[in-house]
Design a protein around this motif. Structure first.
Motif, mmCIF file in Angstrom:
data_model
loop_
_atom_site.group_PDB
_atom_site.id
_atom_site.type_symbol
_atom_site.label_atom_id
_atom_site.label_comp_id
_atom_site.label_asym_id
_atom_site.label_seq_id
_atom_site.Cartn_x
_atom_site.Cartn_y
_atom_site.Cartn_z
ATOM 1 N N ILE A 1 -12.283 -10.338 1.920
ATOM 2 C CA ILE A 1 -13.508 -11.074 2.295
ATOM 3 C C ILE A 1 -14.622 -10.076 2.659
ATOM 4 C CG2 ILE A 1 -12.845 -11.401 4.726
ATOM 5 C CD1 ILE A 1 -14.273 -14.138 4.571
ATOM 6 N N ALA A 2 -14.215 -8.919 3.187
ATOM 7 C CA ALA A 2 -15.219 -7.916 3.564
ATOM 8 C C ALA A 2 -15.483 -6.913 2.439
ATOM 9 C CB ALA A 2 -14.758 -7.173 4.806
ATOM 10 N N TYR A 3 -14.437 -6.588 1.671
ATOM 11 C CA TYR A 3 -14.583 -5.479 0.715
ATOM 12 C C TYR A 3 -14.471 -5.874 -0.757
ATOM 13 C CZ TYR A 3 -13.768 -2.692 4.934
ATOM 14 O OH TYR A 3 -13.846 -2.138 6.183
ATOM 15 N N GLY A 4 -14.047 -7.104 -1.027
ATOM 16 C CA GLY A 4 -13.860 -7.503 -2.420
ATOM 17 C C GLY A 4 -12.533 -7.062 -2.981
ATOM 18 N N ASN A 5 -12.372 -7.287 -4.302
ATOM 19 C CA ASN A 5 -11.110 -6.969 -4.976
ATOM 20 C C ASN A 5 -11.227 -5.579 -5.600
ATOM 21 O OD1 ASN A 5 -11.018 -9.675 -4.454
ATOM 22 N ND2 ASN A 5 -11.223 -10.302 -6.594
ATOM 23 N N SER B 1 0.808 -1.224 0.000
ATOM 24 C CA SER B 1 0.000 0.000 0.000
ATOM 25 C C SER B 1 0.843 1.278 0.000
ATOM 26 C CB SER B 1 -0.932 0.013 1.212
ATOM 27 O OG SER B 1 -0.161 -0.038 2.403
ATOM 28 N N ALA B 2 2.073 1.199 0.474
ATOM 29 C CA ALA B 2 2.908 2.405 0.537
ATOM 30 C C ALA B 2 3.537 2.742 -0.808
ATOM 31 C CB ALA B 2 4.001 2.235 1.584
ATOM 32 N N GLN B 3 3.507 1.802 -1.757
ATOM 33 C CA GLN B 3 4.097 2.103 -3.067
ATOM 34 C C GLN B 3 3.200 1.774 -4.265
ATOM 35 O OE1 GLN B 3 5.396 -1.027 -0.641
ATOM 36 N NE2 GLN B 3 6.528 0.857 -0.682
ATOM 37 N N ALA B 4 2.177 0.973 -4.038
ATOM 38 C CA ALA B 4 1.300 0.597 -5.159
ATOM 39 C C ALA B 4 0.449 1.801 -5.560
ATOM 40 C CB ALA B 4 0.393 -0.557 -4.752
ATOM 41 N N THR B 5 0.361 2.037 -6.863
ATOM 42 C CA THR B 5 -0.463 3.142 -7.359
ATOM 43 C C THR B 5 -1.865 2.607 -7.674
ATOM 44 O OG1 THR B 5 0.147 2.684 -9.639
ATOM 45 C CG2 THR B 5 1.550 4.229 -8.423
ATOM 46 N N LEU B 6 -2.833 3.507 -7.650
ATOM 47 C CA LEU B 6 -4.199 3.079 -7.957
ATOM 48 C C LEU B 6 -4.299 2.578 -9.389
ATOM 49 C CD1 LEU B 6 -6.190 3.095 -5.676
ATOM 50 C CD2 LEU B 6 -4.765 5.056 -5.348
ATOM 51 N N GLY B 7 -3.526 3.196 -10.303
ATOM 52 C CA GLY B 7 -3.528 2.743 -11.699
ATOM 53 C C GLY B 7 -2.985 1.331 -11.816
ATOM 54 N N GLY B 8 -1.920 1.065 -11.090
ATOM 55 C CA GLY B 8 -1.328 -0.279 -11.094
ATOM 56 C C GLY B 8 -2.244 -1.280 -10.428
ATOM 57 N N MET B 9 -2.898 -0.859 -9.365
ATOM 58 C CA MET B 9 -3.821 -1.764 -8.662
ATOM 59 C C MET B 9 -4.999 -2.126 -9.555
ATOM 60 S SD MET B 9 -3.803 -0.007 -4.901
ATOM 61 C CE MET B 9 -5.190 -0.932 -4.271
ATOM 62 N N ALA B 10 -5.493 -1.120 -10.297
ATOM 63 C CA ALA B 10 -6.590 -1.417 -11.225
ATOM 64 C C ALA B 10 -6.068 -2.319 -12.346
ATOM 65 C CB ALA B 10 -7.150 -0.125 -11.792
ATOM 66 N N GLY B 11 -4.855 -2.007 -12.825
ATOM 67 C CA GLY B 11 -4.263 -2.816 -13.895
ATOM 68 C C GLY B 11 -4.207 -4.285 -13.523
ATOM 69 N N ASN B 12 -3.876 -4.556 -12.265
ATOM 70 C CA ASN B 12 -3.714 -5.947 -11.827
ATOM 71 C C ASN B 12 -4.945 -6.531 -11.154
ATOM 72 O OD1 ASN B 12 -1.125 -6.031 -12.747
ATOM 73 N ND2 ASN B 12 -0.141 -5.824 -10.759
ATOM 74 N N ASN B 13 -6.002 -5.733 -11.003
ATOM 75 C CA ASN B 13 -7.164 -6.168 -10.203
ATOM 76 C C ASN B 13 -6.684 -6.653 -8.836
ATOM 77 O OD1 ASN B 13 -9.683 -6.834 -9.308
ATOM 78 N ND2 ASN B 13 -10.018 -8.525 -10.731
ATOM 79 N N SER B 14 -5.974 -5.777 -8.154
ATOM 80 C CA SER B 14 -5.343 -6.154 -6.893
ATOM 81 C C SER B 14 -6.366 -6.472 -5.815
ATOM 82 C CB SER B 14 -4.452 -5.007 -6.417
ATOM 83 O OG SER B 14 -3.387 -4.857 -7.312
ATOM 84 N N CYS B 15 -5.886 -7.204 -4.820
ATOM 85 C CA CYS B 15 -6.765 -7.638 -3.741
ATOM 86 C C CYS B 15 -6.043 -7.431 -2.410
ATOM 87 C CB CYS B 15 -7.075 -9.124 -3.851
ATOM 88 S SG CYS B 15 -7.290 -9.727 -5.526
ATOM 89 N N GLY B 16 -6.763 -6.962 -1.419
ATOM 90 C CA GLY B 16 -6.141 -6.737 -0.119
ATOM 91 C C GLY B 16 -6.427 -7.855 0.863
ATOM 92 N N SER B 17 -5.815 -7.723 2.027
ATOM 93 C CA SER B 17 -6.001 -8.738 3.072
ATOM 94 C C SER B 17 -7.450 -8.820 3.525
ATOM 95 C CB SER B 17 -5.180 -8.366 4.305
ATOM 96 O OG SER B 17 -3.831 -8.421 4.009
ATOM 97 N N ARG B 18 -8.178 -7.733 3.336
ATOM 98 C CA ARG B 18 -9.550 -7.697 3.843
ATOM 99 C C ARG B 18 -10.579 -7.884 2.713
ATOM 100 N NH1 ARG B 18 -6.105 -4.567 6.754
ATOM 101 N NH2 ARG B 18 -6.129 -4.908 8.997
ATOM 102 N N ARG C 1 -11.428 -14.726 -5.717
ATOM 103 C CA ARG C 1 -10.113 -14.345 -6.209
ATOM 104 C C ARG C 1 -9.802 -14.999 -7.545
ATOM 105 N NH1 ARG C 1 -6.318 -12.189 -3.027
ATOM 106 N NH2 ARG C 1 -7.056 -11.367 -1.074
ATOM 107 N N ARG C 2 -10.283 -14.390 -8.603
ATOM 108 C CA ARG C 2 -9.893 -14.815 -9.953
ATOM 109 C C ARG C 2 -9.503 -13.542 -10.671
ATOM 110 N NH1 ARG C 2 -11.004 -12.562 -14.332
ATOM 111 N NH2 ARG C 2 -13.066 -12.179 -13.444
ATOM 112 N N VAL C 3 -8.239 -13.442 -11.070
ATOM 113 C CA VAL C 3 -7.840 -12.198 -11.736
ATOM 114 C C VAL C 3 -7.285 -12.431 -13.139
ATOM 115 C CG1 VAL C 3 -7.395 -11.039 -9.529
ATOM 116 C CG2 VAL C 3 -5.491 -12.130 -10.715
ATOM 117 N N ALA C 4 -7.298 -13.682 -13.600
ATOM 118 C CA ALA C 4 -6.721 -13.984 -14.911
ATOM 119 C C ALA C 4 -7.590 -13.459 -16.052
ATOM 120 C CB ALA C 4 -6.551 -15.487 -15.057
ATOM 121 N N GLY C 5 -6.945 -13.224 -17.184
ATOM 122 C CA GLY C 5 -7.668 -12.868 -18.410
ATOM 123 C C GLY C 5 -8.399 -11.547 -18.287
#
Ligand SMILES: Cc1cc2nc3c(=O)[nH]c(=O)nc-3n(C[C@H](O)[C@H](O)[C@H](O)COP(=O)(O)OP(=O)(O)OC[C@H]3O[C@@H](n4cnc5c(N)ncnc54)[C@H](O)[C@@H]3O)c2cc1C
Ligand code: SF4
Ligand code: SF4
Length: 1019
Positions: free
Chosen positions: A176-180, A157-174, A237-241
């Protein structure tokens, strides 16, 4: 469109091949146009390209060049230039992808430096529109006052950009509560490769080209409905394709709240292959005001995995995370000084695994009840007394930091075998977790390796990385393990790519996962949005083989150039055993660079050094935000130089440039999760540079200061003239490069070394029952003698017999003892060694008797515990190091042992609040708590630690005209404003140069802690 022909049309365009061959002509034109048509940074040197050739993956693909746009519109301009020249484009944020998503030929566009603003915060709608280069922590920091946050809390979280997170469909530790990411993005503006800027949002409300794209994808989803049902993993958690299922949702959590299709979701997870994001609109969540954490200790890994499915049913909607940490990770954390105390608060005995179970909401009392339910559940499952209950916020926060550092902790393994990411985020349904992990462990054993597990157990995503040696048989084993792991994923109906994206290591598995028809549909989507195949070609569609070694950082041709090092790097020069993780003895690793290369290669590019939170690392990046000035940029530059990928090797101008703003603060030594020690590397590199290019006048002047100090101090009037005459200061600047704006330390005729002799003799101190040896360095001795006298007085008041260390050999009369730091700072290792040797010889008899050697200047004293150990000074260096302590460290330890009652009785109360700035080396050795403890010996002392990185002075760094601006900016980041905001406070700073910087920037007199204590001594 006819599906059978679609994939064929998405062929690799000839331009791709052309650019892959790095045609100078194309590169030259590209750079020329970028330079003339934009104001952005155009980085086309071999070193720049090398630094951007890799990310936190095992891959390396050298781009044609790098562009750092000044503002969003320049992205469009750069895209147009690339379009004209048919140069592919690789969008990039923080470059922390683990699968090679940001590696590629063509032009890398780095959004992280300038394109990182909030464009619109709509509190009523609970949304925010941001530019893609904005870092998640920066966004959340600005949302905190509104009690909101963006909850996709990735570990980076201290270095990931929102653009990169969207690019990768990133997922956080939480999740289960908030989704990807896909569940939390509600809109995107993005450029297609043809230059069209489209608004991707609600499909129903869209129009024009965006609507038409939606219709196209919808028709594909309808056409492939049967395949979607059969092949699409039914997990969170499916981020492929590509997200073809936005029109026929297969995810266990709906993508939208209202069930309507949002076209921005098509771009999420597309890894920069479909469009270039200009801005993202994100849905915000309420910041939980209360959290509790239960740490469940298991004596079997299998039991931990098996329990997850039952634990997730707890919480009545308040369960936000169930995270796994295994035995290996616990053991590794216990070995890391920064993490050991925290992990100890979480474990009961020696568990094989722990699960971190978090409940969050608004009412702590209610959450405590949930915690009790967890305790009861574990009791019912035969595990009474297995839960450590953490209700207070601070211990929870500390433990999450350790969990977030999980991968990095694993990567701290020395040697060529490293945990490798390629099956690290397969996700399986919870009921199969235990069986899946057992089976995969057997696969690892079969291939002579093992994996360390940590996981988002709540959602079945298991981070496991087998240890492989990618220079030898790693790629072969990688394929074999991937094939067997994929069978297991299929057996348990899981997702092969569950968090970190496809990139290079999972691209080829997309078809395996979804089948040929859906893969073909992906090809059609790519063709429809990017018919020019400009955006990250050969990713997701037409991907290369995961084990193509020509795309790897340590590929077939990777070879280290033999060099003779000045310092001893043998601790890194080891082999490790993949199955046992045991390392061979120092010096046996066959590194032609005697261990230096392996030390440099410890950097796995995870990007932690690109941070702005508390801590020190990396002050130069914090100011410049340039990749070259982060620890990672430096480590990559050195790796390229040592492996012959940079002409001129260590002596090249590119290496000089990369090291130029490194202040040698040792922040990375402590805070880099893999322990990259760039300060030490800088000494080594300077040594090689000097050998080829010789020393500069300023280096000679500064490094020899300890040698000529006794003469210079006899002529203070003359020596201080330069400070009084602006003309002389200017002249000195032109001769030496030392800034005329800076005053130089004032020489004094009367100083500690020629003042009244204090302390007892060597013979006496060796006999007394309360002995201590005080090592007075050049700076405190000649320029700030009051500190040396103060230290003597305080130690004496505490009842110690103080001996002032002095030269044993009188071959250099008048000279005091010196650690050699000034020589080390300019890479003069052999001269530093001479001084260090004399110092060690003088201190050895006391150290051998177990007498503490106390120093005042952090950078000098701590040289004895750091560089002195790697200069070939033998056992005496170890003996002295074991007894060398800073003044405050000594007193804090003695106080703990109950030996300071007499001192405490003599200290009068504090009259002012006390503000402390830590010297970087104090922080690097984790010594700041001893400073505050010692200050608290003063009755009524109210102490505050400034959360500052390096002060920016850093020895001679801030004196140099070429560094003046950066030096000031480092100080202005936090340190100087904190001092200005505390007008009444007494400022304590133990570093000579820190005090100088504080005086220059605030006209406030900071003092050494010894002087503070001495001033509170009552008769
Ligand atoms: C130690 C470690 C821990 C990690 N933990 C997690 C975790 O907990 N959860 C998780 O999901 N991931 C994790 N990751 C992976 C990675 O950090 C995340 O995917 C992160 O979100 C990437 O952000 P970035 O800014 O570094 O993106 P980059 O790596 O720079 O880019 C990511 C992708 O986005 C694309 N992209 C970037 N900007 C744009 C743009 N403007 N337009 C179009 N495409 C763009 C890039 O081309 C690339 O395909 C971890 C990585 C490491 C090294
Ligand atoms: S230097 Fe350290 S913190 Fe920075 S990327 Fe490399 S390993 Fe990570
Ligand atoms: S020593 Fe300091 S300035 Fe140099 S790379 Fe490490 S953290 Fe950055």
């Amino acid at each position: 469109m006819n599906t059978s022909t679609a994939t064929a049309t998405v062929s690799v365009l000839p331009t791709y091949e052309k650019v892959a061959a790095a045609s100078n002509e194309v590169a030259g034109l590209l750079a020329k146009h970028l330079k003339t048509e934009t104001q952005g940074e155009v980085l086309f040197s071999a070193a720049d390209r090398g630094r951007y050739a890799t990310d936190a993956s095992i891959y390396q693909v050298t781009p044609l060049g790098v562009f750092v746009p000044q503002h969003a519109q320049e992205v469009a301009t750069a895209m147009a230039i690339c379009r004209d020249l048919k140069v592919p484009i690789v969008p990039r944020g923080g470059g922390t992808s683990q699968c090679g998503q940001t590696t590629g030929v063509g032009l890398v566009i780095d959004h992280s430096k300038y394109v990182r603003n909030i464009l619109n915060l709509d509190l009523e709608a609970g949304t925010v529109e941001v530019q893609p280069g904005m870092v998640l922590d920066a966004l959340n920091a600005s949302l905190k006052k509104h009690r909101l946050w963006f909850p996709v809390d990735v570990s980076t979280s201290a270095q990931a950009t929102l653009g990169g997170m969207a690019g990768n469909n990133s997922c956080g530790s939480r999740s289960i509560a908030y989704g990807n990411m896909v569940h939390n993005v509600v809109g995107a503006k993005a450029w297609l490769s043809n230059g069209e800027l489209l608004d991707f949002s609600h499909f129903e409300n869209s129009s024009g080209r965006a609507k038409q794209i939606g219709e196209f994808v919808k028709q594909l989803a309808v056409q492939h409905q049967a395949e979607l049902q059969t092949h699409w993993p039914k997990v969170l958690r499916r981020v492929a394709g590509y997200n073809l299922d936005i029109f026929d949702n297969q995810n266990v959590r709906p993508y939208t709240h209202d069930g309507k299709v949002n076209l921005s979701h098509l771009l999420v997870g597309s890894e920069g292959t479909l469009a270039m994001t200009q801005s993202l609109t994100l849905r915000l969540s309420e910041l939980p005001t209360a959290k509790v954490l239960g740490v469940v200790n298991f004596n079997s890994f299998h039991k931990a995995m098996d329990s997850a499915q039952h634990i997730v049913k707890l919480g009545n909607g308040a369960l936000t995370a169930v995270e796994l940490v295994d035995r290996t990770m616990i053991d590794l954390s216990l070995k890391i000084p920064a993490f050991a105390p925290t992990i100890r608060t979480a474990i009961i005995g020696e568990p094989e695994a722990i699960l971190l179970v978090e409940f969050a909401g608004t009412d702590k009392e209610k959450l405590k009840h949930e915690l009790k339910q967890l305790v009861a559940l574990m009791g019912d499952m035969g595990l009474p007394n297995s839960v450590v209950e953490m209700v207070d916020d601070a211990p929870q926060k500390n433990l999450w930091e350790v969990r977030k550092a999980g991968l990095n902790i694993m990567m701290s393994l020395k040697g060529d075998g490293k945990p490798v990411s390629f099956i690290e985020d397969c996700a399986v349904p919870l009921e199969h977790l235990a069986e899946y992990t057992d089976a995969l462990t057997q696969v690892f054993q079969k291939h002579g390796t093992k994996g360390t597990w940590y996981a988002h157990a709540s959602v079945g995503t298991l981070h496991v990385r087998p240890i492989l040696d990618m220079r030898r048989d790693g790629p072969k084993k990688m394929r074999a393990i991937a094939e067997e792991a994929s069978e297991l994923v299929r057996k348990y109906k899981g997702a092969y790519s569950g968090e970190h994206g496809d990139g290079l290591c999972r691209g080829e598995w997309i078809e395996w996962q979804f089948g040929p028809a859906i893969q073909q549909a992906f090809g059609q989507i790519k063709q429809h949005l990017d018919p020019l195949n400009l955006l990250s070609p050969n990713r997701i569609v037409n991907p290369p083989k995961m084990d193509d070694t020509s795309l790897m950082r340590f590929g077939n041709n990777y070879k280290i150039i033999p060099i003779q090092t000045a310092l001893d790097w043998s601790a890194w020069n080891v082999h490790n055993d993949a199955a046992t993780e045991q390392t061979s003895s120092p010096g046996t690793g066959q590194d032609p660079a005697q261990g230096l290369a392996k030390a440099v290669e410890m950097c796995n590019n995870n990007g932690t050094c690109r941070k702005f939170d508390a801590g020190t690392m990396c002050p130069s990046f914090r100011v410049t935000r340039d990749e070259v000035h982060a620890t990672r940029g430096r480590a990559n530059t050195l790796r390229l130089a040592l492996s012959g990928q940079l002409q001129g090797g260590l002596e090249s101008p590119e290496v000089k440039e990369a090291m130029d703003l490194c202040v040698g603060c040792k922040g990375c030594k402590r805070e880099c999760p893999t322990g990259v020690d760039m300060a030490r590397m800088k000494i080594e590199v300077q040594h090689h540079y000097n050998e080829k290019h010789g020393l500069q006048l300023k280096d000679t002047l500064i490094s020899n200061l300890p040698r000529y100090a006794h003469i210079a101090s006899q002529w203070p009037g003359l020596m201080n003239l330069r400070n009084q005459s602006p003309l002389l200061a200017k002249l000195a600047e032109s001769l030496t490069g030392l800034s005329a704006e800076r005053s130089w330390p004032e020489w004094k005729k009367d100083h500690f070394f020629n003042g009244p002799r204090v302390g007892v003799s060597a013979e006496e101190v060796l006999k007394t029952s309360k002995p201590v040896v005080l090592f007075v360095d050049t700076f405190n001795g000649y320029f700030e003698s009051e500190n040396a006298w103060a230290a003597h007085d305080v130690l004496s008041a505490a009842g110690y017999q103080v001996h002032i260390a002095s030269r044993t050999k009188q071959d250099t009369p008048g000279q005091h003892l010196c650690c050699g730091r000034t020589y080390l700072a300019s890479g003069q290792v052999s001269k530093a060694k001479e001084h260090a040797q004399a110092l060690l010889e003088a201190l050895l008899p006391f150290a051998q008797k177990g007498i503490a050697i106390v120093g005042l200047e952090p950078s000098c004293l701590l040289t004895l515990r750091d560089e002195s150990l790697v200069m070939g000074l033998g056992e005496m260096a170890d003996t002295v190091a074991a007894h060398a302590v800073l003044f405050e460290e000594f007193l804090a330890a003695e106080n703990k042992a109950g030996k300071l009652d007499s001192l405490k009785a003599k200290l009068g109360p504090a009259q002012k609040p006390i503000l402390v700035h830590g010297h970087c080396h104090q922080k690097a050795f984790g010594l700041m708590s001893s400073v505050t403890q010692v200050i608290q010996l003063i009755p009524q002392a109210k102490v505050d630690l400034i959360e500052s990185s390096c002060c920016g002075m850093a020895g001679s760094f801030g004196y140099e005209a070429s560094h003046l601006e950066v030096s000031k900016q480092m100080a202005e980041a936090n340190l100087l404003p904190s001092i200005r905001n505390n007008k009444d406070a007494c400022v304590v700073a133990d570093g000579t140069s820190c005090r100088h910087q504080i005086m220059d920037g605030t006209e406030r007199n900071a003092i050494h802690v010894a002087l503070l204590l001495a001033r509170h001594l009552q008769n």
